[in-house]
Write an enzyme that holds these catalytic residues in place. Structure first.
Site, PDB file in Angstrom:
ATOM      1  N   CYS A 272       0.856  -1.188   0.000  1.00 34.59           N
ATOM      2  CA  CYS A 272       0.000   0.000   0.000  1.00 34.59           C
ATOM      3  C   CYS A 272       0.890   1.235   0.000  1.00 34.59           C
ATOM      4  O   CYS A 272       2.096   1.143   0.222  1.00 34.59           O
ATOM      5  CB  CYS A 272      -0.913  -0.001   1.220  1.00 34.59           C
ATOM      6  SG  CYS A 272      -2.308   1.135   1.046  1.00 34.59           S
TER       7      CYS A 272
ATOM      8  N   CYS B  52      -0.202   4.236   1.790  1.00 36.20           N
ATOM      9  CA  CYS B  52      -0.601   5.244   2.795  1.00 36.20           C
ATOM     10  C   CYS B  52       0.456   5.527   3.864  1.00 36.20           C
ATOM     11  O   CYS B  52       0.509   6.635   4.377  1.00 36.20           O
ATOM     12  CB  CYS B  52      -1.939   4.884   3.422  1.00 36.20           C
ATOM     13  SG  CYS B  52      -1.983   3.301   4.248  1.00 36.20           S
TER      14      CYS B  52
ATOM     15  N   CYS C 240      -4.023   6.019   0.155  1.00 38.88           N
ATOM     16  CA  CYS C 240      -3.520   4.732  -0.332  1.00 38.88           C
ATOM     17  C   CYS C 240      -3.212   4.775  -1.827  1.00 38.88           C
ATOM     18  O   CYS C 240      -2.710   3.793  -2.385  1.00 38.88           O
ATOM     19  CB  CYS C 240      -4.529   3.634  -0.037  1.00 38.88           C
ATOM     20  SG  CYS C 240      -4.958   3.533   1.715  1.00 38.88           S
TER      21      CYS C 240
ATOM     22  N   LYS D  15     -12.358  -4.850   2.095  1.00 37.67           N
ATOM     23  CA  LYS D  15     -11.779  -3.994   3.142  1.00 37.67           C
ATOM     24  C   LYS D  15     -12.670  -2.768   3.282  1.00 37.67           C
ATOM     25  O   LYS D  15     -12.882  -2.029   2.333  1.00 37.67           O
ATOM     26  CB  LYS D  15     -10.358  -3.591   2.748  1.00 37.67           C
ATOM     27  CG  LYS D  15      -9.718  -2.627   3.747  1.00 37.67           C
ATOM     28  CD  LYS D  15      -8.268  -2.344   3.419  1.00 37.67           C
ATOM     29  CE  LYS D  15      -7.699  -1.303   4.350  1.00 37.67           C
ATOM     30  NZ  LYS D  15      -6.283  -1.031   4.104  1.00 37.67           N
TER      31      LYS D  15
ATOM     32  N   ARG E  88      -3.456   3.541  12.578  1.00 36.63           N
ATOM     33  CA  ARG E  88      -3.020   4.797  11.951  1.00 36.63           C
ATOM     34  C   ARG E  88      -2.180   5.626  12.913  1.00 36.63           C
ATOM     35  O   ARG E  88      -1.309   6.380  12.485  1.00 36.63           O
ATOM     36  CB  ARG E  88      -4.231   5.573  11.425  1.00 36.63           C
ATOM     37  CG  ARG E  88      -4.876   4.817  10.261  1.00 36.63           C
ATOM     38  CD  ARG E  88      -6.101   5.521   9.702  1.00 36.63           C
ATOM     39  NE  ARG E  88      -6.801   4.630   8.773  1.00 36.63           N
ATOM     40  CZ  ARG E  88      -8.012   4.839   8.298  1.00 36.63           C
ATOM     41  NH1 ARG E  88      -8.686   5.925   8.665  1.00 36.63           N
ATOM     42  NH2 ARG E  88      -8.561   3.980   7.457  1.00 36.63           N
TER      43      ARG E  88
ATOM     44  N   ARG F 177     -11.098   7.707   3.724  1.00 37.31           N
ATOM     45  CA  ARG F 177     -10.876   6.652   2.728  1.00 37.31           C
ATOM     46  C   ARG F 177     -12.187   6.106   2.150  1.00 37.31           C
ATOM     47  O   ARG F 177     -12.193   5.040   1.538  1.00 37.31           O
ATOM     48  CB  ARG F 177     -10.083   5.509   3.362  1.00 37.31           C
ATOM     49  CG  ARG F 177      -8.735   5.910   3.955  1.00 37.31           C
ATOM     50  CD  ARG F 177      -7.761   4.748   3.903  1.00 37.31           C
ATOM     51  NE  ARG F 177      -6.733   4.783   4.924  1.00 37.31           N
ATOM     52  CZ  ARG F 177      -5.713   5.626   4.946  1.00 37.31           C
ATOM     53  NH1 ARG F 177      -5.601   6.558   4.013  1.00 37.31           N
ATOM     54  NH2 ARG F 177      -4.808   5.567   5.911  1.00 37.31           N
TER      55      ARG F 177
ATOM     56  N   GLU G 168     -16.604  -7.770  -4.758  1.00 39.35           N
ATOM     57  CA  GLU G 168     -15.182  -7.430  -4.626  1.00 39.35           C
ATOM     58  C   GLU G 168     -14.328  -8.703  -4.559  1.00 39.35           C
ATOM     59  O   GLU G 168     -13.267  -8.795  -5.181  1.00 39.35           O
ATOM     60  CB  GLU G 168     -14.944  -6.601  -3.355  1.00 39.35           C
ATOM     61  CG  GLU G 168     -15.410  -5.157  -3.437  1.00 39.35           C
ATOM     62  CD  GLU G 168     -14.425  -4.276  -4.185  1.00 39.35           C
ATOM     63  OE1 GLU G 168     -13.427  -4.786  -4.740  1.00 39.35           O
ATOM     64  OE2 GLU G 168     -14.653  -3.049  -4.217  1.00 39.35           O
TER      65      GLU G 168
ATOM     66  N   LYS H 208     -12.072  -7.649   6.092  1.00 39.97           N
ATOM     67  CA  LYS H 208     -11.449  -6.769   7.088  1.00 39.97           C
ATOM     68  C   LYS H 208     -12.353  -5.604   7.383  1.00 39.97           C
ATOM     69  O   LYS H 208     -12.852  -4.988   6.433  1.00 39.97           O
ATOM     70  CB  LYS H 208     -10.120  -6.273   6.515  1.00 39.97           C
ATOM     71  CG  LYS H 208      -9.356  -5.335   7.435  1.00 39.97           C
ATOM     72  CD  LYS H 208      -8.167  -4.742   6.740  1.00 39.97           C
ATOM     73  CE  LYS H 208      -7.554  -3.704   7.657  1.00 39.97           C
ATOM     74  NZ  LYS H 208      -6.601  -2.862   7.023  1.00 39.97           N
TER      75      LYS H 208
ATOM     76  N   SER I 146      -6.629  -3.454  14.524  1.00 37.22           N
ATOM     77  CA  SER I 146      -6.080  -2.766  15.693  1.00 37.22           C
ATOM     78  C   SER I 146      -7.140  -2.366  16.716  1.00 37.22           C
ATOM     79  O   SER I 146      -6.979  -2.614  17.907  1.00 37.22           O
ATOM     80  CB  SER I 146      -5.281  -1.545  15.242  1.00 37.22           C
ATOM     81  OG  SER I 146      -6.075  -0.678  14.448  1.00 37.22           O
TER      82      SER I 146
ATOM     83  N   TYR J 253      -3.141  -9.090  16.344  1.00 38.76           N
ATOM     84  CA  TYR J 253      -2.102  -8.620  17.276  1.00 38.76           C
ATOM     85  C   TYR J 253      -2.057  -9.499  18.519  1.00 38.76           C
ATOM     86  O   TYR J 253      -1.150  -9.362  19.335  1.00 38.76           O
ATOM     87  CB  TYR J 253      -2.361  -7.147  17.633  1.00 38.76           C
ATOM     88  CG  TYR J 253      -2.427  -6.282  16.382  1.00 38.76           C
ATOM     89  CD1 TYR J 253      -1.262  -5.808  15.783  1.00 38.76           C
ATOM     90  CD2 TYR J 253      -3.647  -6.013  15.754  1.00 38.76           C
ATOM     91  CE1 TYR J 253      -1.323  -5.076  14.608  1.00 38.76           C
ATOM     92  CE2 TYR J 253      -3.716  -5.282  14.584  1.00 38.76           C
ATOM     93  CZ  TYR J 253      -2.548  -4.821  14.011  1.00 38.76           C
ATOM     94  OH  TYR J 253      -2.606  -4.108  12.838  1.00 38.76           O
TER      95      TYR J 253
HETATM   96  C1  PBG Z   1      -2.865  -0.002   4.887  1.00 44.11           C
HETATM   97  C2  PBG Z   1      -3.457  -0.791   5.996  1.00 44.11           C
HETATM   98  C3  PBG Z   1      -4.261  -0.363   7.064  1.00 44.11           C
HETATM   99  C4  PBG Z   1      -4.474  -1.470   7.875  1.00 44.11           C
HETATM  100  C5  PBG Z   1      -3.840  -2.543   7.269  1.00 44.11           C
HETATM  101  N1  PBG Z   1      -3.228  -2.105   6.098  1.00 44.11           N
HETATM  102  C6  PBG Z   1      -4.736   0.991   7.419  1.00 44.11           C
HETATM  103  C7  PBG Z   1      -5.813   1.641   6.695  1.00 44.11           C
HETATM  104  O1  PBG Z   1      -6.351   1.155   5.696  1.00 44.11           O
HETATM  105  O2  PBG Z   1      -6.121   2.762   7.111  1.00 44.11           O
HETATM  106  C8  PBG Z   1      -5.251  -1.465   9.177  1.00 44.11           C
HETATM  107  C9  PBG Z   1      -4.948  -2.584  10.101  1.00 44.11           C
HETATM  108  C10 PBG Z   1      -5.408  -2.409  11.499  1.00 44.11           C
HETATM  109  O3  PBG Z   1      -6.193  -1.513  11.870  1.00 44.11           O
HETATM  110  O4  PBG Z   1      -4.969  -3.217  12.337  1.00 44.11           O
HETATM  111  N2  PBG Z   1      -3.768   0.492   3.964  1.00 44.11           N
END
Ligand code: PBG
Length: 315
Positions: free
Chosen positions: A111, A113, A121, A186, A196, A208, A224, A239, A265, A304
């Protein structure tokens, strides 16, 4: 059948195992000590040397796989640090693979970002994300990761056509054995907040929602996923995971593909926070959530909690 634990074991429908787990690791350029991530208790931004120690720990816990996220020193408009041959991830992958070889499956997030100064992204023109011009850069990133030795690349930018572009790029560069884990469904989710913070990847303007999915939609998630399979995805992903169990179930039962779920996260941090407050038992909550994600249909879970779960499951 519920009277005694051994009887319950006999009729158990879902068993979470260490082989289901993928551990996300943040590697930051230009630091010498691990930096704790405030909004993700127990997680760190690691300097390169410590990422090797981390992989050592993972292999000793028998966690089969790691996904690496890079945090570069400099960001620019085109995220050029993301596809530099000796960028932070390329260097880390090379090191990890030369020390550990096939003892761990290395996945890399593909990615822009974390590498763009605007935090989006994709490339930005006149305030809009430009899909097709971004594909070329995503392909450069994926090929540079493959060249460094990545086993699986995981495009997460949600650009249309990214899987096909990357598959063609990998094949023509001689990396037809490198697999693609597509972040297919996603969603634009507030649960990425702590990530982030960790990766300093909050968009500087806007959000986004013009490229990540609307969480209100579920048929769109299937479309998708179908597109990504047609474009050559080897593994498809839903996700986040916890608030999206219905989509994990629909994706698995519809396509019967290797299906990943990202326990993101915010899903991690809310259990950690409640555990710290004494409001929930952290271990029980985490194992219940991870088992439910697997029960819904996930073959593998990016989490995690992977290290802790590996310990809990072995004891
Ligand atoms: C990159 C990416 C993100 C996450 C995984 N790859 C951040 C986003 O899309 O803002 C998030 C993973 C997480 O929150 O644990 N694009």
């Amino acid at each position: 059948m519920r009277r005694a634990s051994k009887i319950r074991d006999l009729v158990k429908g879902t068993s979470l195992t260490v082989n289901d787990l993928i551990y996300p690791v943040f590697i930051k350029e230009g630091i010498s000590k691990p930096e704790p991530i405030d909004s993700m208790p127990g997680q760190y931004r690691l300097p390169m040397e410590d990422s090797l120690k981390e992989v050592e720990v993972l292999t000793s816990l028998k966690v089969p796989s790691v996904i690496l996220f890079g945090i570069p020193k400099k960001k620019d408009a085109t995220g050029s640090e993301a596809y530099r041959r000796d960028g932070v991830i390329q260097s880390a992958v090379k090191e990890v693979k030369s020390v550990f070889g096939d003892k761990i499956a290395v996945i890399t997030d593909v990615c822009l970002c974390q590498y763009t100064d605007h935090g989006h992204c994709g490339l930005v023109k006149d305030g809009e994300i430009v899909n097709d011009e971004t594909l070329r850069l995503l392909t450069l990133i994926a090929v540079s990761h493959a060249e460094a030795g990545a086993d699986i690349v995981a495009p997460s930018a949600m650009m249309d056509g990214q899987v096909q572009a990357i598959r063609e790029g990998l094949d023509s560069a001689g990396y037809s054995n490198v697999a693609i884990m597509a972040y297919s469904a996603k969603h634009a989710s507030c649960f990425y907040g702590p990530f982030r913070d960790a990766a300093y990847s909050r968009p500087v303007f806007g959000d986004r929602q013009s490229y990540q999915m609307d969480y209100s939609n579920s048929d769109e998630a299937l479309r998708e996923v179908e597109l990504d399979i047609d474009e050559g995805a080897d593994i498809v992903m839903v996700k986040p995971a916890l608030a999206y169990l219905d989509l994990i179930y629909r994706v698995k039962t519809t396509f019967r593909m290797p299906t990943a779920a990202y326990n993101v996260s915010g899903e991690y941090s809310m259990i950690k926070a409640a555990g710290r407050m004494g409001w929930l038992d952290e271990k029980s909550a985490a194992l219940e959530v991870l088992t439910a994600i697997k029960r819904a249909g996930a073959d593998m879970i990016l989490t995690y909690f992977a290290k802790e779960a590996a310990e809990w499951l072995s004891s």
